[in-house]
Design an enzyme around this catalytic site. Structure first.
Site, PDB file in Angstrom:
ATOM      1  N   GLY A 135     -82.090 -59.081  50.578  1.00 23.45           N
ATOM      2  CA  GLY A 135     -81.579 -60.335  51.131  1.00 23.45           C
ATOM      3  C   GLY A 135     -82.197 -60.587  52.503  1.00 23.45           C
ATOM      4  O   GLY A 135     -81.574 -61.205  53.374  1.00 23.45           O
ATOM      5  N   ILE A 154     -78.466 -62.783  57.955  1.00 25.10           N
ATOM      6  CA  ILE A 154     -78.345 -61.469  58.602  1.00 25.10           C
ATOM      7  C   ILE A 154     -79.528 -60.569  58.232  1.00 25.10           C
ATOM      8  O   ILE A 154     -80.082 -59.863  59.085  1.00 25.10           O
ATOM      9  CB  ILE A 154     -77.002 -60.814  58.191  1.00 25.10           C
ATOM     10  CG1 ILE A 154     -75.821 -61.583  58.820  1.00 25.10           C
ATOM     11  CG2 ILE A 154     -76.967 -59.335  58.594  1.00 25.10           C
ATOM     12  CD1 ILE A 154     -74.448 -61.170  58.316  1.00 25.10           C
ATOM     13  N   ASP A 175     -84.714 -59.364  42.385  1.00 27.83           N
ATOM     14  CA  ASP A 175     -83.302 -59.643  42.094  1.00 27.83           C
ATOM     15  C   ASP A 175     -82.612 -58.285  42.060  1.00 27.83           C
ATOM     16  O   ASP A 175     -82.828 -57.490  41.135  1.00 27.83           O
ATOM     17  CB  ASP A 175     -83.182 -60.356  40.744  1.00 27.83           C
ATOM     18  CG  ASP A 175     -81.726 -60.575  40.353  1.00 27.83           C
ATOM     19  OD1 ASP A 175     -80.822 -60.076  41.065  1.00 27.83           O
ATOM     20  OD2 ASP A 175     -81.499 -61.239  39.325  1.00 27.83           O
ATOM     21  N   ASN A 225     -78.297 -55.414  51.838  1.00 26.39           N
ATOM     22  CA  ASN A 225     -77.642 -56.557  52.484  1.00 26.39           C
ATOM     23  C   ASN A 225     -77.429 -57.765  51.580  1.00 26.39           C
ATOM     24  O   ASN A 225     -76.565 -58.597  51.857  1.00 26.39           O
ATOM     25  CB  ASN A 225     -78.502 -56.940  53.708  1.00 26.39           C
ATOM     26  CG  ASN A 225     -78.193 -58.306  54.251  1.00 26.39           C
ATOM     27  OD1 ASN A 225     -77.210 -58.497  54.962  1.00 26.39           O
ATOM     28  ND2 ASN A 225     -79.016 -59.295  53.890  1.00 26.39           N
ATOM     29  N   SER A 265     -68.053 -56.030  55.144  1.00 22.97           N
ATOM     30  CA  SER A 265     -67.454 -57.238  55.721  1.00 22.97           C
ATOM     31  C   SER A 265     -66.069 -56.875  56.218  1.00 22.97           C
ATOM     32  O   SER A 265     -65.477 -55.892  55.738  1.00 22.97           O
ATOM     33  CB  SER A 265     -67.339 -58.325  54.633  1.00 22.97           C
ATOM     34  OG  SER A 265     -66.477 -59.369  55.049  1.00 22.97           O
ATOM     35  N   TYR A 279     -65.422 -61.546  45.961  1.00 20.14           N
ATOM     36  CA  TYR A 279     -66.137 -61.110  47.165  1.00 20.14           C
ATOM     37  C   TYR A 279     -65.367 -59.978  47.868  1.00 20.14           C
ATOM     38  O   TYR A 279     -65.944 -58.933  48.208  1.00 20.14           O
ATOM     39  CB  TYR A 279     -66.311 -62.308  48.107  1.00 20.14           C
ATOM     40  CG  TYR A 279     -67.066 -62.001  49.370  1.00 20.14           C
ATOM     41  CD1 TYR A 279     -68.450 -61.901  49.355  1.00 20.14           C
ATOM     42  CD2 TYR A 279     -66.402 -61.806  50.579  1.00 20.14           C
ATOM     43  CE1 TYR A 279     -69.154 -61.613  50.524  1.00 20.14           C
ATOM     44  CE2 TYR A 279     -67.092 -61.527  51.743  1.00 20.14           C
ATOM     45  CZ  TYR A 279     -68.463 -61.435  51.713  1.00 20.14           C
ATOM     46  OH  TYR A 279     -69.166 -61.147  52.862  1.00 20.14           O
ATOM     47  N   LYS A 331     -66.524 -55.992  48.591  1.00 20.88           N
ATOM     48  CA  LYS A 331     -66.706 -55.419  49.932  1.00 20.88           C
ATOM     49  C   LYS A 331     -65.805 -54.192  50.120  1.00 20.88           C
ATOM     50  O   LYS A 331     -66.209 -53.219  50.769  1.00 20.88           O
ATOM     51  CB  LYS A 331     -66.447 -56.476  51.013  1.00 20.88           C
ATOM     52  CG  LYS A 331     -67.497 -57.596  50.999  1.00 20.88           C
ATOM     53  CD  LYS A 331     -68.924 -57.080  51.176  1.00 20.88           C
ATOM     54  CE  LYS A 331     -69.973 -58.161  51.129  1.00 20.88           C
ATOM     55  NZ  LYS A 331     -71.343 -57.659  51.265  1.00 20.88           N
ATOM     56  N   ILE A 376     -70.206 -64.846  60.844  1.00 22.57           N
ATOM     57  CA  ILE A 376     -71.548 -64.866  61.432  1.00 22.57           C
ATOM     58  C   ILE A 376     -72.251 -66.166  61.053  1.00 22.57           C
ATOM     59  O   ILE A 376     -72.107 -66.661  59.920  1.00 22.57           O
ATOM     60  CB  ILE A 376     -72.380 -63.660  60.923  1.00 22.57           C
ATOM     61  CG1 ILE A 376     -71.611 -62.347  61.113  1.00 22.57           C
ATOM     62  CG2 ILE A 376     -73.738 -63.603  61.635  1.00 22.57           C
ATOM     63  CD1 ILE A 376     -71.215 -62.006  62.537  1.00 22.57           C
TER      64      ILE A 376
HETATM   65  P1  NAD Z   1     -77.310 -65.623  53.391  1.00 21.59           P
HETATM   66  O1  NAD Z   1     -76.880 -66.424  52.209  1.00 21.59           O
HETATM   67  O2  NAD Z   1     -77.754 -66.309  54.619  1.00 21.59           O
HETATM   68  O3  NAD Z   1     -78.440 -64.601  52.943  1.00 21.59           O
HETATM   69  C1  NAD Z   1     -78.309 -63.837  51.788  1.00 21.59           C
HETATM   70  C2  NAD Z   1     -79.683 -63.522  51.248  1.00 21.59           C
HETATM   71  O4  NAD Z   1     -79.515 -62.756  50.035  1.00 21.59           O
HETATM   72  C3  NAD Z   1     -80.477 -64.780  50.846  1.00 21.59           C
HETATM   73  O5  NAD Z   1     -81.786 -64.696  51.365  1.00 21.59           O
HETATM   74  C4  NAD Z   1     -80.481 -64.744  49.328  1.00 21.59           C
HETATM   75  O6  NAD Z   1     -81.647 -65.342  48.751  1.00 21.59           O
HETATM   76  C5  NAD Z   1     -80.427 -63.258  49.070  1.00 21.59           C
HETATM   77  N1  NAD Z   1     -79.939 -62.928  47.725  1.00 21.59           N
HETATM   78  C6  NAD Z   1     -78.892 -63.467  47.056  1.00 21.59           C
HETATM   79  N2  NAD Z   1     -78.803 -62.937  45.820  1.00 21.59           N
HETATM   80  C7  NAD Z   1     -79.829 -62.049  45.711  1.00 21.59           C
HETATM   81  C8  NAD Z   1     -80.273 -61.190  44.687  1.00 21.59           C
HETATM   82  N3  NAD Z   1     -79.656 -61.158  43.483  1.00 21.59           N
HETATM   83  N4  NAD Z   1     -81.343 -60.406  44.908  1.00 21.59           N
HETATM   84  C9  NAD Z   1     -81.993 -60.451  46.095  1.00 21.59           C
HETATM   85  N5  NAD Z   1     -81.619 -61.247  47.111  1.00 21.59           N
HETATM   86  C10 NAD Z   1     -80.554 -62.038  46.908  1.00 21.59           C
HETATM   87  O7  NAD Z   1     -76.057 -64.646  53.688  1.00 21.59           O
HETATM   88  P2  NAD Z   1     -75.680 -63.798  54.977  1.00 21.59           P
HETATM   89  O8  NAD Z   1     -74.552 -64.475  55.640  1.00 21.59           O
HETATM   90  O9  NAD Z   1     -76.885 -63.451  55.771  1.00 21.59           O
HETATM   91  O10 NAD Z   1     -75.084 -62.501  54.275  1.00 21.59           O
HETATM   92  C11 NAD Z   1     -75.802 -61.291  54.199  1.00 21.59           C
HETATM   93  C12 NAD Z   1     -74.800 -60.171  53.933  1.00 21.59           C
HETATM   94  O11 NAD Z   1     -73.840 -60.119  54.978  1.00 21.59           O
HETATM   95  C13 NAD Z   1     -74.015 -60.352  52.640  1.00 21.59           C
HETATM   96  O12 NAD Z   1     -73.838 -59.090  52.013  1.00 21.59           O
HETATM   97  C14 NAD Z   1     -72.696 -60.888  53.127  1.00 21.59           C
HETATM   98  O13 NAD Z   1     -71.625 -60.572  52.258  1.00 21.59           O
HETATM   99  C15 NAD Z   1     -72.552 -60.140  54.454  1.00 21.59           C
HETATM  100  N6  NAD Z   1     -71.614 -60.790  55.368  1.00 21.59           N
HETATM  101  C16 NAD Z   1     -71.869 -62.036  55.893  1.00 21.59           C
HETATM  102  C17 NAD Z   1     -70.950 -62.615  56.755  1.00 21.59           C
HETATM  103  C18 NAD Z   1     -71.164 -63.969  57.395  1.00 21.59           C
HETATM  104  O14 NAD Z   1     -70.232 -64.476  58.055  1.00 21.59           O
HETATM  105  N7  NAD Z   1     -72.320 -64.585  57.253  1.00 21.59           N
HETATM  106  C19 NAD Z   1     -69.751 -61.916  57.075  1.00 21.59           C
HETATM  107  C20 NAD Z   1     -69.536 -60.669  56.524  1.00 21.59           C
HETATM  108  C21 NAD Z   1     -70.479 -60.107  55.675  1.00 21.59           C
END
Ligand code: NAD
Length: 269
Positions: free
Chosen positions: A12, A17, A62, A89, A153, A166, A170, A199
Site C-alpha cells: 500500500g 501512510i 494485490d 500497510n 489502528s 475493519y 485490526k 490521519i
Molecule cells: P490509503 O487508501 O490512502 O492507502 C492505502 C493504499 O493501499 C492505496 O495505495 C491502495 O491502492 C493500497 N491497496 C489497497 N488494497 C490493496 C491490495 N489488495 N493490494 C495492494 N495494495 C492495496 O489509506 P491509508 O489511510 O494510507 O491507510 C494505510 C493503512 O493505515 C491501512 O492499513 C489503514 O487501515 C491504516 N490506518 C489508517 C488510518 C487513517 O486515518 N488514514 C487510521 C488508522 C489506520
C-alpha cells in the site's frame, strides 16, 4: 544521509501512510519496494525516489493474492537481492454494522487487511529466515537489521459500529503481531505494529470535508488535530531502526491521545 544496504517493502506504498513510509525510508538511505495495486501513483513515486540511482522499485501487487505476493518477493530478490524490513500497510474499509454488512464486503475487507497481511508477512518472514540461516547471522545482530511492522489502528482497541469488518481485522492484526513476534524472536526478527488515530489520507477524505464529522473526530483527539502521514512514518522508521532493537510484539499508538481519553476533549469546544 549515508546509504544503507537494507531493503524495505511497503505494501500500500503508493498512497497515504504507505507513501510517507516509502519516502521516509528513501530519505534515510534505504532501498524501497513499493507494492500496490495503484500503478500510476506507485510507478511515479518509485521514479521519484530512485531517480538518480536504482534504489526504488514499484511492483504491481494485490496483497490478497498468493501468486501476486510470490511475484513481489521474486521481484524484490531480483532487484535488490535481499529483504530486511516489511511494512504491512495495505488496507481498505467497507461500511456496514452487524445488521447491514454484506457478506461480500466482509470478505473483501478480510481478504486485504488480514489474509493479505498474513500472506505478505509469511513470505517476508521466510525470506528473512533464509537470509539469516544462509549468512549464519547472530540473533543480536538480526534484532538491529530485521523488522516487520504491521499497520494496525486505534480501532483494534475501540470500535466504530458501522465499520465492523475493519475493526475486526485490526483487532486480529494486533494478535497476529504478537504471535509472529513470538515465532521469530529466537532468530532476531522483530515484529511490531503501529496503531494510527485519524490521519490525513484518502480514507479520511469524507470526514475532512464534513465540519460536523470533523468536530466529532476532534472531540476525541486531545492533541486537537488530525495526524499527518509523516507522523506515522516516523514511528515506523523508529520501529525499523536499531534504536528499537529490544522491542517486539508491541503496538505503538500514534493517535493524538485518543486512547487515553475518557471524557470528551476540550479541543472540541
Ligand atoms: P490509503 O487508501 O490512502 O492507502 C492505502 C493504499 O493501499 C492505496 O495505495 C491502495 O491502492 C493500497 N491497496 C489497497 N488494497 C490493496 C491490495 N489488495 N493490494 C495492494 N495494495 C492495496 O489509506 P491509508 O489511510 O494510507 O491507510 C494505510 C493503512 O493505515 C491501512 O492499513 C489503514 O487501515 C491504516 N490506518 C489508517 C488510518 C487513517 O486515518 N488514514 C487510521 C488508522 C489506520
Amino acid at each position: 544521509m549515508a546509504q544503507s544496504d537494507r531493503v524495505a517493502i511497503v505494501t500500500g506504498g503508493a498512497n497515504g501512510i504507505g507513501r510517507a513510509c516509502a519516502r521516509r525510508f528513501a530519505e534515510d538511505g534505504l532501498k524501497v519496494v513499493i507494492a500496490d495495486r495503484d500503478r500510476d501513483s506507485g510507478k511515479s513515486l518509485a521514479e521519484e525516489l530512485g531517480a538518480d540511482k536504482d534504489r526504488a522499485l514499484f511492483v504491481d501487487c494485490d496483497v490478497s493474492d498468493k501468486l501476486s505476493v510470490a511475484n513481489l518477493m521474486a521481484e524484490t530478490r531480483s532487484a535488490f537481492g535481499r529483504l530486511d524490513i516489511l511494512v504491512n500497510n495495505a488496507g481498505i474499509v467497507a461500511k456496514g454494522d452487524i445488521l447491514s454488512l454484506e457478506t461480500d464486503d466482509f470478505d473483501k475487507v478480510l481478504a486485504v487487511n488480514l489474509r493479505g497481511a498474513f500472506l505478505v508477512a509469511r513470505a517476508a518472514a521466510r525470506q528473512m529466515i533464509d537470509q539469516i540461516e544462509h549468512d549464519d547471522e547472530r540473533p543480536d545482530d538480526c534484532r538491529k537489521r530485521y523488522a516487520i511492522i504491521n499497520m494496525s489502528s486505534v480501532n483494534a482497541v475501540v470500535a466504530i459500529a458501522d465499520q465492523l469488518a475493519y475493526c475486526a481485522t485490526k483487532g486480529a492484526i494486533n494478535q497476529m503481531t504478537k504471535s509472529m513476534a513470538l515465532a521469530l524472536a529466537a532468530q532476531g526478527v522483530r515484529v511490531n505494529a503501529v496503531g494510527p488515530g485519524s490521519i490525513n489520507t484518502d480514507v479520511l477524505k469524507a470526514v475532512l470535508e464534513d465540519r460536523k464529522a470533523m468536530g466529532k473526530v476532534l472531540s476525541r483527539t486531545p492533541l486537537g488535530k488530525i495526524g499527518d502521514p509523516d507522523e506515522i512514518a516516523g514511528v515506523v522508521a523508529f520501529l525499523a531502526s536499531k534504536d528499537a532493537s529490544y522491542i517486539t510484539g508491541e503496538c505503538i499508538y500514534a493517535d493524538g491521545g485518543r486512547l487515553a481519553l475518557n471524557y470528551l476533549s476540550s479541543s472540541s469546544d
